[in-house]
Design a protein around this motif. Structure first.
Motif, mmCIF file in Angstrom:
data_model
loop_
_atom_site.group_PDB
_atom_site.id
_atom_site.type_symbol
_atom_site.label_atom_id
_atom_site.label_comp_id
_atom_site.label_asym_id
_atom_site.label_seq_id
_atom_site.Cartn_x
_atom_site.Cartn_y
_atom_site.Cartn_z
ATOM 1 N N VAL A 119 -2.726 5.690 2.899
ATOM 2 C CA VAL A 119 -2.074 4.356 2.991
ATOM 3 C C VAL A 119 -2.651 3.447 2.697
ATOM 4 O O VAL A 119 -2.434 2.561 2.093
ATOM 5 C CB VAL A 119 -1.635 4.480 4.682
ATOM 6 C CG1 VAL A 119 -1.066 3.148 4.745
ATOM 7 C CG2 VAL A 119 -0.752 5.676 4.970
ATOM 8 N N LEU B 207 -2.002 -0.269 -0.303
ATOM 9 C CA LEU B 207 -1.298 -1.308 0.531
ATOM 10 C C LEU B 207 -1.351 -2.447 -0.217
ATOM 11 O O LEU B 207 -0.726 -3.490 -0.072
ATOM 12 C CB LEU B 207 -2.132 -1.294 1.738
ATOM 13 C CG LEU B 207 -1.960 -0.788 2.921
ATOM 14 C CD1 LEU B 207 -2.949 -1.103 3.889
ATOM 15 C CD2 LEU B 207 -0.514 -0.896 3.319
ATOM 16 N N VAL C 54 5.336 -1.617 5.388
ATOM 17 C CA VAL C 54 5.032 0.012 5.452
ATOM 18 C C VAL C 54 6.034 0.721 6.444
ATOM 19 O O VAL C 54 6.199 0.278 7.525
ATOM 20 C CB VAL C 54 3.796 0.198 5.864
ATOM 21 C CG1 VAL C 54 3.221 1.681 6.037
ATOM 22 C CG2 VAL C 54 2.503 -0.432 4.797
ATOM 23 N N VAL D 136 -2.608 -1.544 8.286
ATOM 24 C CA VAL D 136 -1.461 -2.386 7.656
ATOM 25 C C VAL D 136 -1.612 -3.719 8.364
ATOM 26 O O VAL D 136 -1.194 -4.842 7.680
ATOM 27 C CB VAL D 136 0.106 -1.951 8.257
ATOM 28 C CG1 VAL D 136 1.123 -2.869 8.022
ATOM 29 C CG2 VAL D 136 0.210 -0.406 7.851
#
Length: 389
Positions: free
Chosen positions: A126, A130, A136, A158
């Protein structure tokens, strides 16, 4: 201590789950209008209880959408995604893939982070994707494979990127602690018929203040009128007409949610663990085994078990269905490979799974399943509070 209950049809599926008795009773009350002051009072209590269940900030907007969990999924993309937005979707099963399809239909440029079936999304994957992302989206508990994705670790990544985080909490919220504010989740949803054992037809959602601000800054109107956040807030907060809500489902949901909060998320989480462990103890000698290899990746509320070699999946489940017991097999590539046993809400009790063990003894010509199941529960009870049937 573990006497059987009188059971009708036994649902051991990943949803829907058996309706909580208090929800069943509440659904039978007389009809009121959706604009009745008593209904607005009920709705305020539901909103407050949802903030507790989800662990939101004090001013987070909560509501019930008049549809199932898939409407909760779609509503998030409809309100928070605009044409051309970069959306990173974590897809390691059927429902992650559904997220990606929905986001694309609302104009997103979708990036995928994937993992093999039976494996969790890796936070480092992830982190690598980003840059430039507006949202997300991740499924907390991937129902199709019994995998628990590491939402707290993903959320931490995130949060520093500035992107919104949408979480599918369909098989987690209401059965174990969920910390929306602490983790940094902006939009979460579930289905009434999952962990809370309410009737299908409602999607409880929670929207952070940050997400509502992003919604308010949209350049274009929300393309899904039915679940437009502003229209929902008009009804739930301002008490003006938007659409007719299913009042009796609200009453049933309120009762089921209140029962869950009274029991407590930690107690419900413990109940899931104890029953799940007893199931595995009973079935392992027959050749059943965990489908998800790493213990930390296993979703407690959907026990994914690899079938023993030679077991006729369709024939055994058909024989169980003739005994009024529903068990769900795999989806797509896992069809005929696994069973997915639901341990949500009222399904996570010894009585229905004892009935399964008794039926399997008969169908497979095996002995000892019920004994092993009960002995495992007794061992848990000796070291902790008993599991209620």
């Amino acid at each position: 201590m573990f006497d059987d209950l009188h059971l009708d049809h036994i649902l051991l599926t990943p949803g829907p789950t058996p309706i909580h008795p208090r929800a069943q009773q509440a659904m039978m009350r007389g009809m009121l209008g959706h604009m009745d002051p008593e209904v607005f009072k009920l709705n305020r209590e539901i909103q407050d209880d949802l903030r507790v269940m989800y662990g939101t900030e004090p001013e987070a907007f909560t509501a019930l959408l008049a549809g199932t969990g898939s409407l909760g999924m779609e509503s998030g993309f409809a309100n928070l995604v605009e044409q051309g937005d970069e959306v990173l979707v974590c897809a390691n099963g059927s429902f992650g893939r559904r997220m990606a399809e929905m986001a694309a239909r609302y104009g997103a440029r979708v990036r995928l982070v994937t993992a093999h079936l039976g494996e969790a999304i890796r936070p480092e994957d992830v982190a690598a994707h980003l840059d430039g992302v507006q949202m997300v989206a991740v499924v907390h508990g991937e129902t199709s494979t019994g995998v628990l994705n590491p939402v707290p670790e993903i959320a931490e990544l995130v949060r520093s990127s500035g992107a919104l985080l949408t979480v599918d909490a369909v098989t987690t919220a209401g059965m174990e602690p969920f910390h929306m504010e602490r983790w940094g989740v902006d939009y979460a949803y579930t289905g009434a018929q999952k962990c809370l054992s309410a009737p299908p037809g409602l999607a409880p959602v929670a929207i952070s203040e940050r997400a509502f601000a992003r919604y308010s800054a949209r350049r274009t109107p929300t393309p899904l009128w039915y679940c437009d956040f502003e229209g929902l807030r008009d009804y739930w907060v301002e008490h003006t007409y938007h659409h007719t809500v299913p009042v009796n489902l609200h009453y049933a949901f309120h009762a089921a949610l209140r029962a869950a909060l009274e029991e407590g998320m930690e107690a419900r989480q413990q109940r899931v663990g104890e029953v799940g462990s007893a199931i595995l103890t009973a079935l392992t000698p027959l050749g059943f085994s965990h489908y998800v290899k790493r213990p930390q990746d296993r979703l407690p509320t959907v026990l994914a078990l690899r079938l023993p070699e030679g077991l006729d999946d369709a024939a055994v489940r058909r024989a169980l269905r003739q005994r009024e017991i529903s068990v769900t097999g795999g989806l797509g590539p896992t069809a005929g490979v696994i069973w997915r046993l639901g341990l949500m809400g009222e399904a996570a009790r010894p009585a229905p799974y004892r009935a399964l063990m008794r039926a399997l003894e008969d169908i497979l010509g095996e002995t000892g399943l019920v004994r092993r199941f009960d002995e495992a529960l007794e061992r848990h009870a000796a070291g902790a509070s008993p599991v209620s049937v």
